[in-house]
Design an enzyme around this catalytic site. Structure first.
Site, PDB file in Angstrom:
ATOM      1  N   TYR A   1      -4.601  -5.070 -15.196  1.00  0.00           N
ATOM      2  CA  TYR A   1      -5.918  -5.125 -14.555  1.00  0.00           C
ATOM      3  C   TYR A   1      -7.042  -5.350 -15.562  1.00  0.00           C
ATOM      4  O   TYR A   1      -7.990  -6.088 -15.276  1.00  0.00           O
ATOM      5  CB  TYR A   1      -6.163  -3.860 -13.726  1.00  0.00           C
ATOM      6  CG  TYR A   1      -5.275  -3.786 -12.510  1.00  0.00           C
ATOM      7  CD1 TYR A   1      -5.418  -4.695 -11.467  1.00  0.00           C
ATOM      8  CD2 TYR A   1      -4.274  -2.832 -12.404  1.00  0.00           C
ATOM      9  CE1 TYR A   1      -4.598  -4.647 -10.352  1.00  0.00           C
ATOM     10  CE2 TYR A   1      -3.448  -2.768 -11.289  1.00  0.00           C
ATOM     11  CZ  TYR A   1      -3.618  -3.686 -10.273  1.00  0.00           C
ATOM     12  OH  TYR A   1      -2.799  -3.640  -9.172  1.00  0.00           O
TER      13      TYR A   1
ATOM     14  N   GLN B   1       0.958   0.148 -18.415  1.00  0.00           N
ATOM     15  CA  GLN B   1       1.291  -1.275 -18.321  1.00  0.00           C
ATOM     16  C   GLN B   1       0.496  -1.934 -17.192  1.00  0.00           C
ATOM     17  O   GLN B   1      -0.068  -3.007 -17.362  1.00  0.00           O
ATOM     18  CB  GLN B   1       2.790  -1.447 -18.081  1.00  0.00           C
ATOM     19  CG  GLN B   1       3.219  -2.898 -17.992  1.00  0.00           C
ATOM     20  CD  GLN B   1       4.716  -3.044 -17.707  1.00  0.00           C
ATOM     21  OE1 GLN B   1       5.451  -2.067 -17.621  1.00  0.00           O
ATOM     22  NE2 GLN B   1       5.149  -4.271 -17.575  1.00  0.00           N
TER      23      GLN B   1
ATOM     24  N   GLY C   1       6.944 -12.497 -13.998  1.00  0.00           N
ATOM     25  CA  GLY C   1       6.755 -13.354 -15.159  1.00  0.00           C
ATOM     26  C   GLY C   1       6.362 -14.772 -14.819  1.00  0.00           C
ATOM     27  O   GLY C   1       6.325 -15.640 -15.690  1.00  0.00           O
TER      28      GLY C   1
ATOM     29  N   ASP D   1      -6.160   2.056  -8.598  1.00  0.00           N
ATOM     30  CA  ASP D   1      -5.590   3.132  -9.403  1.00  0.00           C
ATOM     31  C   ASP D   1      -4.280   2.593  -9.965  1.00  0.00           C
ATOM     32  O   ASP D   1      -3.301   2.454  -9.224  1.00  0.00           O
ATOM     33  CB  ASP D   1      -5.334   4.390  -8.567  1.00  0.00           C
ATOM     34  CG  ASP D   1      -6.613   5.026  -8.072  1.00  0.00           C
ATOM     35  OD1 ASP D   1      -7.623   4.963  -8.794  1.00  0.00           O
ATOM     36  OD2 ASP D   1      -6.615   5.588  -6.962  1.00  0.00           O
TER      37      ASP D   1
ATOM     38  N   GLY E   1       3.432 -15.488 -12.875  1.00  0.00           N
ATOM     39  CA  GLY E   1       2.025 -15.538 -12.472  1.00  0.00           C
ATOM     40  C   GLY E   1       1.746 -15.066 -11.059  1.00  0.00           C
ATOM     41  O   GLY E   1       0.621 -15.191 -10.580  1.00  0.00           O
TER      42      GLY E   1
ATOM     43  N   LEU F   1       0.021  -3.265  -5.176  1.00  0.00           N
ATOM     44  CA  LEU F   1       0.205  -4.662  -5.581  1.00  0.00           C
ATOM     45  C   LEU F   1       1.549  -4.702  -6.304  1.00  0.00           C
ATOM     46  O   LEU F   1       1.756  -3.947  -7.259  1.00  0.00           O
ATOM     47  CB  LEU F   1      -0.927  -5.128  -6.493  1.00  0.00           C
ATOM     48  CG  LEU F   1      -0.951  -6.619  -6.826  1.00  0.00           C
ATOM     49  CD1 LEU F   1      -2.378  -7.099  -7.015  1.00  0.00           C
ATOM     50  CD2 LEU F   1      -0.120  -6.975  -8.028  1.00  0.00           C
TER      51      LEU F   1
END
Length: 168
Positions: free
Chosen positions: A141, A136, A101, A131, A103, A93
């Site tokens: 998540y 950060q 920054g 994973d 969304g 992802l």
């Protein structure tokens, strides 16, 4: 911000220009995502900022997975079979630097959740796993309700039942 999603197979997408700041994730979309898609290893979905745009705002890749029962926190093991349970894995992802920054990461995650819910109506999915690349990413998540697995501090899961509640 409204995003539109398409498959990595869409030849209009300009993958070569993507830069999220993480070389491994940049290389994945440029070199491996399309061939993994064709081979059935993972499916990659691209977010574009407007219909017909070739620009990649971000992407995520998913595949099926199994979650070892012993990896789950004790309170989630109760009532589960004594063998691995099925899941959907978010393998990658990433958000392009130009869109960070704003969304986009959350929108990519929500779209992957919607996909998991659709899949779960046809195949067994106990949870979505990921994973995280680093602390950060793990914090990102956790903010969306993921729970750490017992055997790896950067491996997380979120039950499909929780996702269904979030999306209702």
């Amino acid at each position: 911000m409204e995003l539109f999603f398409c498959s990595i197979e869409d030849n209009r997408i300009k993958r070569e220009a993507f830069d999220c700041g993480v070389p491994e994730l940049n290389e994945y979309i440029k070199k491996y995502a399309k061939q993994n898609d064709k081979r059935g290893i993972s499916k990659t979905f691209v977010a574009i900022p407007e219909v017909g745009s070739p620009d990649v705002a971000g992407y995520y890749s998913v595949s099926m997975a199994e979650i070892q029962r012993e990896s789950l926190p004790e309170n989630y093991r109760r009532g589960l079979p004594r063998y691995p349970v099925p899941g959907m894995r978010i393998g990658k992802l990433a958000v392009d630097r130009s869109m960070q920054g704003r969304g986009v990461g959350g929108e990519l995650l929500m779209e992957s959740f919607r996909k998991a819910v659709r899949f779960s109506s046809e195949v067994g999915i106990f949870a979505v796993t990921v994973d995280a690349k680093n602390q950060q990413a793990k914090q990102f998540y956790l903010k969306y309700g993921f729970i750490p697995l017992e055997d790896d501090e950067l491996s997380l899961f979120i039950p499909i039942a929780t996702i269904i509640k979030v999306l209702e």
